[in-house]
Design a protein around this motif. Structure first.
Motif, PDB file in Angstrom:
ATOM      1  N   GLY A   1       0.022  -2.118   8.115  1.00  0.00           N
ATOM      2  CA  GLY A   1      -0.346  -0.765   8.513  1.00  0.00           C
ATOM      3  C   GLY A   1      -1.328  -0.802   9.672  1.00  0.00           C
ATOM      4  O   GLY A   1      -2.342  -1.516   9.607  1.00  0.00           O
ATOM      5  N   PHE A   2      -1.020  -0.050  10.713  1.00  0.00           N
ATOM      6  CA  PHE A   2      -1.830  -0.038  11.930  1.00  0.00           C
ATOM      7  C   PHE A   2      -2.333   1.374  12.221  1.00  0.00           C
ATOM      8  O   PHE A   2      -1.648   2.355  11.928  1.00  0.00           O
ATOM      9  CB  PHE A   2      -1.000  -0.501  13.128  1.00  0.00           C
ATOM     10  N   ASP A   3      -3.509   1.449  12.841  1.00  0.00           N
ATOM     11  CA  ASP A   3      -4.011   2.739  13.290  1.00  0.00           C
ATOM     12  C   ASP A   3      -3.571   2.980  14.727  1.00  0.00           C
ATOM     13  O   ASP A   3      -2.852   2.165  15.311  1.00  0.00           O
ATOM     14  CB  ASP A   3      -5.534   2.843  13.103  1.00  0.00           C
ATOM     15  N   GLY A   4      -4.037   4.086  15.303  1.00  0.00           N
ATOM     16  CA  GLY A   4      -3.643   4.452  16.657  1.00  0.00           C
ATOM     17  C   GLY A   4      -4.164   3.521  17.727  1.00  0.00           C
ATOM     18  O   GLY A   4      -3.682   3.537  18.856  1.00  0.00           O
ATOM     19  N   ASP A   5      -5.160   2.691  17.394  1.00  0.00           N
ATOM     20  CA  ASP A   5      -5.665   1.673  18.314  1.00  0.00           C
ATOM     21  C   ASP A   5      -4.908   0.359  18.164  1.00  0.00           C
ATOM     22  O   ASP A   5      -5.298  -0.661  18.719  1.00  0.00           O
ATOM     23  CB  ASP A   5      -7.163   1.432  18.071  1.00  0.00           C
ATOM     24  N   ASN A   6      -3.836   0.383  17.369  1.00  0.00           N
ATOM     25  CA  ASN A   6      -2.997  -0.778  17.075  1.00  0.00           C
ATOM     26  C   ASN A   6      -3.775  -1.887  16.364  1.00  0.00           C
ATOM     27  O   ASN A   6      -3.473  -3.064  16.514  1.00  0.00           O
ATOM     28  CB  ASN A   6      -2.301  -1.308  18.333  1.00  0.00           C
ATOM     29  N   GLU A   7      -4.785  -1.492  15.592  1.00  0.00           N
ATOM     30  CA  GLU A   7      -5.541  -2.456  14.795  1.00  0.00           C
ATOM     31  C   GLU A   7      -4.934  -2.539  13.404  1.00  0.00           C
ATOM     32  O   GLU A   7      -4.598  -1.512  12.801  1.00  0.00           O
ATOM     33  CB  GLU A   7      -7.001  -2.036  14.699  1.00  0.00           C
ATOM     34  N   LEU A   8      -4.817  -3.765  12.909  1.00  0.00           N
ATOM     35  CA  LEU A   8      -4.303  -3.983  11.558  1.00  0.00           C
ATOM     36  C   LEU A   8      -5.334  -3.467  10.565  1.00  0.00           C
ATOM     37  O   LEU A   8      -6.475  -3.925  10.545  1.00  0.00           O
ATOM     38  CB  LEU A   8      -4.031  -5.474  11.329  1.00  0.00           C
ATOM     39  N   CYS A   9      -4.936  -2.487   9.743  1.00  0.00           N
ATOM     40  CA  CYS A   9      -5.853  -1.851   8.793  1.00  0.00           C
ATOM     41  C   CYS A   9      -5.503  -2.135   7.343  1.00  0.00           C
ATOM     42  O   CYS A   9      -6.363  -2.045   6.472  1.00  0.00           O
ATOM     43  CB  CYS A   9      -5.874  -0.340   9.019  1.00  0.00           C
ATOM     44  N   ALA A  10      -4.250  -2.439   7.084  1.00  0.00           N
ATOM     45  CA  ALA A  10      -3.810  -2.715   5.709  1.00  0.00           C
ATOM     46  C   ALA A  10      -2.636  -3.680   5.760  1.00  0.00           C
ATOM     47  O   ALA A  10      -1.809  -3.621   6.672  1.00  0.00           O
ATOM     48  CB  ALA A  10      -3.407  -1.427   5.003  1.00  0.00           C
ATOM     49  N   LYS A  11      -2.593  -4.561   4.772  1.00  0.00           N
ATOM     50  CA  LYS A  11      -1.500  -5.521   4.675  1.00  0.00           C
ATOM     51  C   LYS A  11      -1.010  -5.498   3.242  1.00  0.00           C
ATOM     52  O   LYS A  11      -1.797  -5.554   2.306  1.00  0.00           O
ATOM     53  CB  LYS A  11      -1.980  -6.906   5.060  1.00  0.00           C
ATOM     54  N   GLY A  12       0.291  -5.376   3.091  1.00  0.00           N
ATOM     55  CA  GLY A  12       0.870  -5.321   1.755  1.00  0.00           C
ATOM     56  C   GLY A  12       2.050  -6.250   1.627  1.00  0.00           C
ATOM     57  O   GLY A  12       2.641  -6.674   2.623  1.00  0.00           O
ATOM     58  N   ASN A  13       2.366  -6.584   0.384  1.00  0.00           N
ATOM     59  CA  ASN A  13       3.575  -7.350   0.125  1.00  0.00           C
ATOM     60  C   ASN A  13       4.138  -6.907  -1.214  1.00  0.00           C
ATOM     61  O   ASN A  13       3.399  -6.495  -2.100  1.00  0.00           O
ATOM     62  CB  ASN A  13       3.321  -8.861   0.168  1.00  0.00           C
ATOM     63  N   GLY A  14       5.445  -6.956  -1.297  1.00  0.00           N
ATOM     64  CA  GLY A  14       6.087  -6.483  -2.514  1.00  0.00           C
ATOM     65  C   GLY A  14       7.398  -7.172  -2.783  1.00  0.00           C
ATOM     66  O   GLY A  14       7.950  -7.870  -1.934  1.00  0.00           O
ATOM     67  N   ILE A  15       7.861  -6.950  -4.005  1.00  0.00           N
ATOM     68  CA  ILE A  15       9.144  -7.480  -4.442  1.00  0.00           C
ATOM     69  C   ILE A  15      10.020  -6.304  -4.855  1.00  0.00           C
ATOM     70  O   ILE A  15       9.583  -5.443  -5.626  1.00  0.00           O
ATOM     71  CB  ILE A  15       8.970  -8.449  -5.626  1.00  0.00           C
ATOM     72  N   TRP A  16      11.230  -6.275  -4.314  1.00  0.00           N
ATOM     73  CA  TRP A  16      12.208  -5.243  -4.664  1.00  0.00           C
ATOM     74  C   TRP A  16      13.343  -5.887  -5.442  1.00  0.00           C
ATOM     75  O   TRP A  16      13.811  -6.970  -5.099  1.00  0.00           O
ATOM     76  CB  TRP A  16      12.770  -4.592  -3.399  1.00  0.00           C
ATOM     77  N   HIS A  17      13.800  -5.193  -6.481  1.00  0.00           N
ATOM     78  CA  HIS A  17      14.992  -5.620  -7.219  1.00  0.00           C
ATOM     79  C   HIS A  17      16.199  -5.037  -6.498  1.00  0.00           C
ATOM     80  O   HIS A  17      16.223  -3.858  -6.140  1.00  0.00           O
ATOM     81  CB  HIS A  17      14.932  -5.100  -8.659  1.00  0.00           C
ATOM     82  N   LEU A  18      17.186  -5.865  -6.245  1.00  0.00           N
ATOM     83  CA  LEU A  18      18.377  -5.455  -5.513  1.00  0.00           C
ATOM     84  C   LEU A  18      19.552  -5.286  -6.458  1.00  0.00           C
ATOM     85  O   LEU A  18      19.792  -6.124  -7.325  1.00  0.00           O
ATOM     86  CB  LEU A  18      18.750  -6.521  -4.471  1.00  0.00           C
ATOM     87  N   ILE A  19      20.265  -4.202  -6.279  1.00  0.00           N
ATOM     88  CA  ILE A  19      21.514  -3.973  -7.008  1.00  0.00           C
ATOM     89  C   ILE A  19      22.627  -4.076  -5.964  1.00  0.00           C
ATOM     90  O   ILE A  19      22.691  -3.265  -5.035  1.00  0.00           O
ATOM     91  CB  ILE A  19      21.515  -2.614  -7.720  1.00  0.00           C
ATOM     92  N   ARG A  20      23.428  -5.081  -6.130  1.00  0.00           N
ATOM     93  CA  ARG A  20      24.502  -5.361  -5.155  1.00  0.00           C
ATOM     94  C   ARG A  20      25.779  -4.641  -5.549  1.00  0.00           C
ATOM     95  O   ARG A  20      25.987  -4.291  -6.695  1.00  0.00           O
ATOM     96  CB  ARG A  20      24.786  -6.864  -5.098  1.00  0.00           C
ATOM     97  N   ASN A  21      26.623  -4.420  -4.574  1.00  0.00           N
ATOM     98  CA  ASN A  21      27.944  -3.786  -4.798  1.00  0.00           C
ATOM     99  C   ASN A  21      28.833  -4.659  -5.645  1.00  0.00           C
ATOM    100  O   ASN A  21      28.772  -5.822  -5.690  1.00  0.00           O
ATOM    101  CB  ASN A  21      28.623  -3.489  -3.459  1.00  0.00           C
TER     102      ASN A  21
END
Length: 133
Positions: free
Chosen positions: A113-133
């Motif tokens: 996540g960046f602000d209008g000055d292009n400074e890094l303000c937040a960093k996240g990571n996550g795991i998504w469960h995928l449902i395939r066709n």
């Protein structure tokens, strides 16, 4: 693959939170999504900084649509962690999500996540469960 315009239209019609934030996808490509929005006082906590819940929502939207560019029928967030590095005050705010690793059933995503000055303000990571066709 779904376009930015299609996602923005879909979410604007069906997601009150997306409309409330005033979010807009600027880029969607395989494994990548970029979401932006402007400052609104309703999105802040006391002190005028962007509320953490809004930051999470923006990161979750960005991550979810980075994942949806993969060959999946559906996907949902299993886990998400955020490090808040700097108060987000200066608009526009942008959130860039990248799928880092994909398996048959899971995707690991990093979001910045960046602000209008292009400074890094937040960093996240996550795991998504995928449902395939």
């Amino acid at each position: 693959m779904i376009t930015e315009e299609e996602v923005n239209k879909l979410l604007s019609q069906h997601e009150a939170l997306f409309r409330f934030i005033g979010a807009k996808f600027e880029k969607i490509d395989r494994g990548i999504a970029k979401l932006t929005f402007e400052y609104k006082e309703d999105l802040t906590r006391i002190g005028g900084i962007l509320h953490g819940a809004i930051i999470f929502a923006a990161m979750d939207y960005a991550g979810s649509y980075a994942v949806r560019t993969l060959d999946v029928q559906e996907a949902y967030t299993l886990e998400f962690n955020i490090i808040f590095l700097k108060a987000m005050k200066t608009p526009p705010f942008s959130f860039l999500a990248k799928v880092i690793r994909e398996t048959k059933r899971y995707a690991y995503v990093e979001v910045e996540g960046f602000d209008g000055d292009n400074e890094l303000c937040a960093k996240g990571n996550g795991i998504w469960h995928l449902i395939r066709n």
